[in-house]
Design an enzyme around this catalytic site. Structure first.
Site, PDB file in Angstrom:
ATOM      1  N   HIS A  58      -6.301  21.872  -9.230  1.00 31.75           N
ATOM      2  CA  HIS A  58      -4.833  22.597  -9.644  1.00 31.75           C
ATOM      3  C   HIS A  58      -4.710  23.754  -8.636  1.00 31.75           C
ATOM      4  CE1 HIS A  58      -4.036  21.027 -13.477  1.00 31.75           C
ATOM      5  NE2 HIS A  58      -5.208  20.964 -13.660  1.00 31.75           N
ATOM      6  N   GLU A  88       6.293  20.943 -12.456  1.00 38.97           N
ATOM      7  CA  GLU A  88       6.707  20.412 -11.128  1.00 38.97           C
ATOM      8  C   GLU A  88       8.228  20.162 -11.095  1.00 38.97           C
ATOM      9  OE1 GLU A  88       5.501  16.619 -13.140  1.00 38.97           O
ATOM     10  OE2 GLU A  88       4.737  18.762 -13.358  1.00 38.97           O
TER      11      GLU A  88
END
Length: 166
Positions: A58, A88
């Site tokens: 991450h 995203e």
């Protein structure tokens, strides 16, 4: 008094920004849309972003998000508004801009992203939906819905492409 006014202004500004990317957040999006009469939008996300997080972690995913936001800032005008609206998923609002210019901006961002190494060590790609107000919708909500459908179509057609909402 100036000290407290500055503190209040800074706090308000920070509450409108995504801390990771420096882009505006959804809260500011709602405020801003009431001020615009004519604009185009680019809605996009990173293709296969989950694979980046799964393969590299991450923290690397966060670095990719920062990398993309910096790239987008360089490729947009000062008057354009950039938002992080989900993990995203991003939105660019281009005030007073027609769909033809919007498409060229979107294609430029897409191509630069595709050919630039990201912090993961590999290029990433983005899928994009674009549209224009008022030509493609009577409200921001309708425009977002149509543009989201265009983004979905870009994904279905193989990703790494720009699709114009109809």
């Amino acid at each position: 008094m100036d000290f407290y006014q500055n503190k209040l202004t800074n706090a308000e500004s920070e509450s409108n920004l995504d801390p990771l990317t420096g882009f505006y957040n959804r809260r500011f999006l709602e405020k801003k849309m009431s001020e615009l009469d004519r604009y185009s939008i680019i809605l996009f996300d990173i293709d296969h972003f989950k694979a980046v997080n799964d393969q590299f972690g991450h923290q690397a995913g966060d670095e990719v998000l920062k990398f993309l936001s910096e790239l987008v800032k360089r490729e947009t005008r000062a008057s354009d508004l950039c938002f992080r609206i989900g993990g995203e998923e991003f939105l660019i609002i281009l005030p007073e801009t027609d769909i033809h210019i919007t498409k060229s901006v979107a294609e430029r961002i897409r191509k630069i992203t595709e050919y630039t190494l990201s912090p993961s060590g590999k290029p990433i790609t983005v899928s994009m939906g674009i549209s224009s107000f008022p030509a493609a919708g009577d409200s921001f909500s309708e425009l977002m819905n149509k543009t989201d459908q265009a983004l979905y179509k870009a994904k279905q057609e193989g990703r790494n492409r720009v699709v114009t909402a109809v």
